[in-house]
Design a protein around this motif. Structure first.
Motif, PDB file in Angstrom:
ATOM      1  N   GLU A 197     -12.880 -44.292  44.982  1.00  0.00           N
ATOM      2  CA  GLU A 197     -11.728 -45.119  45.345  1.00  0.00           C
ATOM      3  C   GLU A 197     -11.783 -46.486  44.667  1.00  0.00           C
ATOM      4  O   GLU A 197     -10.764 -47.045  44.272  1.00  0.00           O
ATOM      5  N   GLN A 198     -12.996 -47.015  44.548  1.00  0.00           N
ATOM      6  CA  GLN A 198     -13.167 -48.336  43.957  1.00  0.00           C
ATOM      7  C   GLN A 198     -13.255 -48.279  42.427  1.00  0.00           C
ATOM      8  O   GLN A 198     -13.385 -49.312  41.779  1.00  0.00           O
ATOM      9  N   GLY A 199     -13.251 -47.102  41.880  1.00  0.00           N
ATOM     10  CA  GLY A 199     -13.413 -46.981  40.427  1.00  0.00           C
ATOM     11  C   GLY A 199     -14.861 -47.148  39.988  1.00  0.00           C
ATOM     12  O   GLY A 199     -15.152 -47.305  38.804  1.00  0.00           O
ATOM     13  N   LEU A 200     -15.779 -47.089  40.943  1.00  0.00           N
ATOM     14  CA  LEU A 200     -17.211 -47.213  40.607  1.00  0.00           C
ATOM     15  C   LEU A 200     -17.745 -45.916  40.011  1.00  0.00           C
ATOM     16  O   LEU A 200     -18.704 -45.928  39.242  1.00  0.00           O
ATOM     17  N   THR A 201     -17.157 -44.806  40.410  1.00  0.00           N
ATOM     18  CA  THR A 201     -17.588 -43.496  39.933  1.00  0.00           C
ATOM     19  C   THR A 201     -16.873 -43.210  38.621  1.00  0.00           C
ATOM     20  O   THR A 201     -15.651 -43.078  38.599  1.00  0.00           O
ATOM     21  N   GLN A 202     -17.643 -43.142  37.548  1.00  0.00           N
ATOM     22  CA  GLN A 202     -17.052 -42.959  36.217  1.00  0.00           C
ATOM     23  C   GLN A 202     -17.809 -41.883  35.436  1.00  0.00           C
ATOM     24  O   GLN A 202     -18.976 -41.621  35.717  1.00  0.00           O
ATOM     25  N   PRO A 203     -17.151 -41.295  34.457  1.00  0.00           N
ATOM     26  CA  PRO A 203     -17.798 -40.232  33.680  1.00  0.00           C
ATOM     27  C   PRO A 203     -19.095 -40.705  33.004  1.00  0.00           C
ATOM     28  O   PRO A 203     -19.210 -41.867  32.606  1.00  0.00           O
TER      29      PRO A 203
ATOM     30  N   VAL B 223      -9.451 -37.675  60.802  1.00  0.00           N
ATOM     31  CA  VAL B 223     -10.304 -38.830  60.540  1.00  0.00           C
ATOM     32  C   VAL B 223     -10.265 -39.162  59.049  1.00  0.00           C
ATOM     33  O   VAL B 223     -10.859 -38.457  58.227  1.00  0.00           O
ATOM     34  N   PRO B 224      -9.547 -40.226  58.691  1.00  0.00           N
ATOM     35  CA  PRO B 224      -9.463 -40.585  57.277  1.00  0.00           C
ATOM     36  C   PRO B 224     -10.835 -40.953  56.708  1.00  0.00           C
ATOM     37  O   PRO B 224     -11.688 -41.477  57.423  1.00  0.00           O
ATOM     38  N   GLY B 225     -11.013 -40.703  55.411  1.00  0.00           N
ATOM     39  CA  GLY B 225     -12.320 -40.919  54.794  1.00  0.00           C
ATOM     40  C   GLY B 225     -12.657 -42.380  54.576  1.00  0.00           C
ATOM     41  O   GLY B 225     -13.830 -42.726  54.404  1.00  0.00           O
ATOM     42  N   SER B 226     -11.652 -43.219  54.559  1.00  0.00           N
ATOM     43  CA  SER B 226     -11.915 -44.646  54.341  1.00  0.00           C
ATOM     44  C   SER B 226     -10.788 -45.460  54.949  1.00  0.00           C
ATOM     45  O   SER B 226      -9.721 -44.926  55.284  1.00  0.00           O
TER      46      SER B 226
ATOM     47  N   ASP C 295     -18.670 -53.595  55.504  1.00  0.00           N
ATOM     48  CA  ASP C 295     -19.043 -53.575  56.923  1.00  0.00           C
ATOM     49  C   ASP C 295     -18.019 -52.764  57.723  1.00  0.00           C
ATOM     50  O   ASP C 295     -16.874 -52.616  57.313  1.00  0.00           O
ATOM     51  N   LEU C 296     -18.476 -52.305  58.880  1.00  0.00           N
ATOM     52  CA  LEU C 296     -17.648 -51.473  59.747  1.00  0.00           C
ATOM     53  C   LEU C 296     -16.280 -52.110  60.005  1.00  0.00           C
ATOM     54  O   LEU C 296     -16.203 -53.262  60.443  1.00  0.00           O
ATOM     55  N   GLY C 297     -15.243 -51.367  59.717  1.00  0.00           N
ATOM     56  CA  GLY C 297     -13.893 -51.824  60.033  1.00  0.00           C
ATOM     57  C   GLY C 297     -13.276 -52.750  58.998  1.00  0.00           C
ATOM     58  O   GLY C 297     -12.095 -53.076  59.096  1.00  0.00           O
ATOM     59  N   THR C 298     -14.046 -53.164  57.986  1.00  0.00           N
ATOM     60  CA  THR C 298     -13.472 -54.051  56.961  1.00  0.00           C
ATOM     61  C   THR C 298     -12.638 -53.226  55.972  1.00  0.00           C
ATOM     62  O   THR C 298     -12.695 -51.997  55.956  1.00  0.00           O
ATOM     63  N   ALA C 299     -11.904 -53.946  55.129  1.00  0.00           N
ATOM     64  CA  ALA C 299     -10.805 -53.339  54.360  1.00  0.00           C
ATOM     65  C   ALA C 299     -11.193 -52.122  53.525  1.00  0.00           C
ATOM     66  O   ALA C 299     -10.378 -51.228  53.345  1.00  0.00           O
ATOM     67  N   ASN C 300     -12.407 -52.098  52.993  1.00  0.00           N
ATOM     68  CA  ASN C 300     -12.772 -51.020  52.073  1.00  0.00           C
ATOM     69  C   ASN C 300     -13.813 -50.055  52.621  1.00  0.00           C
ATOM     70  O   ASN C 300     -14.274 -49.161  51.922  1.00  0.00           O
ATOM     71  N   GLN C 301     -14.206 -50.246  53.881  1.00  0.00           N
ATOM     72  CA  GLN C 301     -15.269 -49.414  54.459  1.00  0.00           C
ATOM     73  C   GLN C 301     -14.819 -47.953  54.520  1.00  0.00           C
ATOM     74  O   GLN C 301     -13.629 -47.651  54.643  1.00  0.00           O
ATOM     75  N   GLY C 302     -15.790 -47.074  54.427  1.00  0.00           N
ATOM     76  CA  GLY C 302     -15.475 -45.657  54.547  1.00  0.00           C
ATOM     77  C   GLY C 302     -16.667 -44.805  54.195  1.00  0.00           C
ATOM     78  O   GLY C 302     -17.780 -45.312  53.988  1.00  0.00           O
ATOM     79  N   ILE C 303     -16.419 -43.520  54.128  1.00  0.00           N
ATOM     80  CA  ILE C 303     -17.487 -42.576  53.794  1.00  0.00           C
ATOM     81  C   ILE C 303     -17.939 -42.861  52.366  1.00  0.00           C
ATOM     82  O   ILE C 303     -17.126 -43.026  51.454  1.00  0.00           O
ATOM     83  N   VAL C 304     -19.234 -42.893  52.185  1.00  0.00           N
ATOM     84  CA  VAL C 304     -19.839 -43.329  50.924  1.00  0.00           C
ATOM     85  C   VAL C 304     -19.278 -42.562  49.719  1.00  0.00           C
ATOM     86  O   VAL C 304     -19.090 -43.138  48.649  1.00  0.00           O
ATOM     87  N   HIS C 305     -18.953 -41.283  49.904  1.00  0.00           N
ATOM     88  CA  HIS C 305     -18.462 -40.506  48.763  1.00  0.00           C
ATOM     89  C   HIS C 305     -16.950 -40.596  48.585  1.00  0.00           C
ATOM     90  O   HIS C 305     -16.399 -40.042  47.649  1.00  0.00           O
ATOM     91  N   VAL C 306     -16.320 -41.264  49.518  1.00  0.00           N
ATOM     92  CA  VAL C 306     -14.889 -41.536  49.341  1.00  0.00           C
ATOM     93  C   VAL C 306     -14.716 -42.899  48.670  1.00  0.00           C
ATOM     94  O   VAL C 306     -13.894 -43.065  47.771  1.00  0.00           O
ATOM     95  N   ILE C 307     -15.528 -43.871  49.068  1.00  0.00           N
ATOM     96  CA  ILE C 307     -15.320 -45.243  48.565  1.00  0.00           C
ATOM     97  C   ILE C 307     -15.726 -45.414  47.099  1.00  0.00           C
ATOM     98  O   ILE C 307     -15.112 -46.215  46.396  1.00  0.00           O
ATOM     99  N   GLY C 308     -16.735 -44.685  46.647  1.00  0.00           N
ATOM    100  CA  GLY C 308     -17.177 -44.841  45.244  1.00  0.00           C
ATOM    101  C   GLY C 308     -16.043 -44.560  44.269  1.00  0.00           C
ATOM    102  O   GLY C 308     -15.676 -45.403  43.452  1.00  0.00           O
TER     103      GLY C 308
END
Lengths: 205, 483
Positions: free
Chosen positions: B127-133, B389-392, B112-125
């Motif tokens: 960042e969270q380790g969700l994006t993998q080979p 403007v930081p991405g996340s 949600d807006l302003g919560t700890a991990n919020q950010g641009i969708v292509h930055v957070i993936g």
């Protein structure tokens, strides 16, 4: 979705290359949660002056092009963002087909899912259609999906490509989600053989 | 033995990932049905998809393979006394509420807006380790191509397709063609990943990659950080390619290791072993190939109204009268008129009004570090507005922990909350009509950064150098090291 088979219509020429989806519908109109009512926003920045009055020089504002159902754009129509609001705006503005020499991939996919036919023709035919539409706005052409042809006033029929599945869906008003849902057994079998690669809940700490 | 021969056929990275996700292979009459490993969702392109699910009484098939965030229509203005980012635009507020309700009703994790991990969708993936080979990743956003930097097949989809993936975790797809873009050589000082991709798009054109999935390869790509690779893959769509990929290697694995959604322990070892099988086999062929020499690249900047209208920063604006193709001449004429620029003139020294450092292209911590290093001890020129403007929220916290925000603020730049901001100008951050901006974002389309606004796309280094001088500046002039 209503089936599309064959229709005859007039053309609105917009022979500009690389028309991006930000021109088709600017981002500020994307705060809606509905897909209806976007026709008035189509080409907003080209169609209206700063004070909101219609720009008389823009093709969609010219009286002779009112009611045109076929938009003839330049090469690479629909590049840029993935917004499906672009075909929603075009169908909302009364278009049933867009003709170009080629379309951006995501726009083409989105158009096909909304009964907006992306018609690819060769550069010579493309130029001929633009000339016809500019010289005589009353010119009508026929688009026939079954035979995959555009018929010009001189009777010449030009074929256009479309993948067999999209054609079937458009001709019969078949919805693609329904097709995917019918594959439940195959999807379940795939999932049984391939455990989930990631768990998004892990990000919640 | 035909099957053995088939198994031996060298394959590209793309072909391997595609084949691993075929629920149904493509036939003459039917497209393939492709399984999607990760579905990222944001507030702007999802509401109508959730409405479709409700209308049909459908559930989200795999909520735990789905993640929602808020980024496009969110303000990036500072928090209030309660630590909340106020949303003053009623329509945006309503859209965010719809996202909250949809995530809650369908059981999807939401940043949600302003919560700890919020950010641009292509930055957070990533960042969270969700994006993998080797994964398939989609989102109702054309810059989903970003995730291809990890050797994933990642591409943008429309809202109808968002509904398809929500309901079935699958997509109906025709197999694209493949294009290899090889960038050999080494980048000079002041030349960055952003300059590579702007040079590629200037070379192939905004439609050059249409119908293709691109694999970026060669020494210059290999030596980039993950963040540089993301910048490159991010803008694949600006060359018309729905997806761009880079083969995974140790740089990739190091980036992923230890992130929240990354495999752990033995699962990590197994995953890395599988990922090492993904790179394109020796002898595999592509439908098209393009090469570029990194040694010859300069910082790049765009002069027109699409990302293909770019040139070296020391170059001169092209002359429409020199263009033989009438439709290209028309396009260039129209672009220069919109930009109010004259042919055969340089862009160096051109006065600008705004500098924007941000967007899914260039808002990661390395971008901000690079920008801060250049602006440290210097000031934003009088009359220039510079936004960082930081991405996340994570990037923001990291930057603040390193004191980067103080460097930006001391220089006179604005330090904002995370979001798409002025890249898309649907959140209050926008240019005024007629203003010129140097922007680290990805699109210079007419009105993209605000109706009537004029955008020059460039790297963070070029953006910062320009902010300091108030006129378009070659960043190499401001770098300590000789070149």
């Amino acid at each position: 979705m209503e089936p599309i088979k064959k229709f005859t219509g007039r053309m609105a020429p917009l022979p500009i290359n690389d028309i991006d989806t930000d021109q088709i519908i600017p981002a500020r109109f994307l705060k809606t949660t509905d897909k209806n009512g976007l026709g008035a926003a189509a080409f907003s920045d080209w169609r209206y002056n700063a004070d909101g009055s219609p720009n008389p020089d823009f093709v969609l504002n010219k009286p002779e092009y009112q009611g045109a159902s076929i938009l003839v754009g330049g090469n690479n129509f629909g590049c840029g963002s993935s917004r499906e609001h672009a075909p929603w705006a075009l169908t909302g503005a009364g278009f049933k087909a867009v003709i170009s020499t080629y379309f951006a991939d995501i726009f083409r996919n989105n158009a096909l899912k909304n009964g907006l036919l992306p018609v690819v023709v060769d550069p010579e035919t493309h130029q001929q259609l633009i000339s016809l539409a500019e010289e005589d706005p009353a010119t009508e052409i026929m688009v026939d999906l079954e035979s995959q042809t555009v018929t010009l006033p001189d009777g010449r029929a030009v074929t256009f490509p479309i993948d067999a599945f999209s054609k079937h869906c458009l001709l019969n008003g078949v919805d693609q989600l329904g097709y995917l849902l019918s594959l439940e057994d195959e999807i379940a079998a795939f999932e049984a053989a391939h455990p989930p690669r990631v768990q998004t809940t892990l990000t919640l700490g | 033995m035909a099957s053995e021969v088939k198994a031996q056929r060298p394959r590209t990275l793309f072909e391997k990932v595609w084949a691993n996700h075929e629920v149904r292979p493509q036939t003459k009459d039917l497209p393939a049905v492709l399984y999607i490993d990760l579905h990222l969702v944001h507030e702007v392109t999802s509401p109508q998809a959730f409405s479709e699910l409700r209308a049909r009484g459908l559930k989200v098939r795999r909520p735990t393979q789905t993640l929602a965030t808020m980024d496009h229509s969110t303000p990036t203005t500072p928090r209030n006394d309660q630590g909340i980012i106020p949303v003053l635009d009623m329509q945006a507020a309503a859209q965010l509420d719809v996202m909250r309700k949809n995530a809650a009703d369908f059981g999807i994790p939401l940043f949600d807006l302003g919560t700890a991990n919020q950010g641009i969708v292509h930055v957070i993936g990533p960042e969270q380790g969700l994006t993998q080979p080797g994964m398939t990743i989609v989102c109702g956003d054309s810059h989903t191509s970003t995730h291809g930097a990890f050797g994933a097949l990642a591409f943008g989809i429309g809202t109808s397709e968002v509904a398809h993936v929500l309901a079935t975790q699958c997509l109906i797809q025709n197999k694209p063609k493949t294009m290899a873009i090889r960038v050999d050589g080494r980048l000079g000082p002041g030349v960055t990943a952003k300059d590579i991709i702007l040079a590629i798009i200037a070379k192939i054109g905004v439609g050059g990659g249409t119908g293709y999935v691109v694999e970026y390869m060669g020494e210059a790509i290999r030596s980039l950080s993950m963040e540089g690779r993301m910048t490159i893959c991010n803008m694949s769509i600006e060359g018309g390619a729905r997806a761009g990929m880079v083969a995974p290697d140790d740089t990739t694995f190091e980036y992923i290791a230890g992130r929240p959604a990354a495999p752990k322990g033995e699962a990590w070892d197994r995953a890395v072993a599988q990922w090492r099988e993904l790179p394109t086999d020796e002898g595999a062929t592509f439908d098209a190939e393009v090469t570029l020499d990194a040694n010859e690249l300069e910082p790049m900047i765009t002069y027109g109204t699409n990302p293909g209208m770019g040139m070296p920063i020391t170059g001169y604006i092209p002359d429409p009268d020199q263009e033989r193709d009438p439709s290209k001449k028309l396009a260039l004429d129209k672009a220069l008129r919109y930009m109010d620029l004259r042919p055969n003139e340089p862009l160096l020294g051109k006065k600008i009004d705004v500098v924007f450092v941000g967007s899914c292209t260039n808002s990661r911590i390395s971008d901000l570090r690079e920008a801060a290093r250049m602006i440290q001890g210097r000031k934003v020129a009088e009359g220039v507005r510079m936004m960082v403007v930081p991405g996340s929220q994570q990037v923001k916290r990291q930057a603040e922990a390193e004191g980067l925000h103080e460097i930006f603020k001391a220089a006179g730049a604005e330090w904002r909350e995370a979001g798409c901001s002025m890249c898309i100008a649907m959140n209050g951050d926008q240019l005024q009509p007629g203003q010129y901006a140097v922007s680290t974002s990805n699109r210079n389309f007419e009105g993209r950064q605000g109706k009537g606004g004029r955008t020059f796309l460039a790297s963070p280094l070029t953006a910062v150098a320009t902010a300091i001088n108030g006129v378009i500046t070659d960043p190499r002039e401001m770098m300590e090291m000789a070149y």
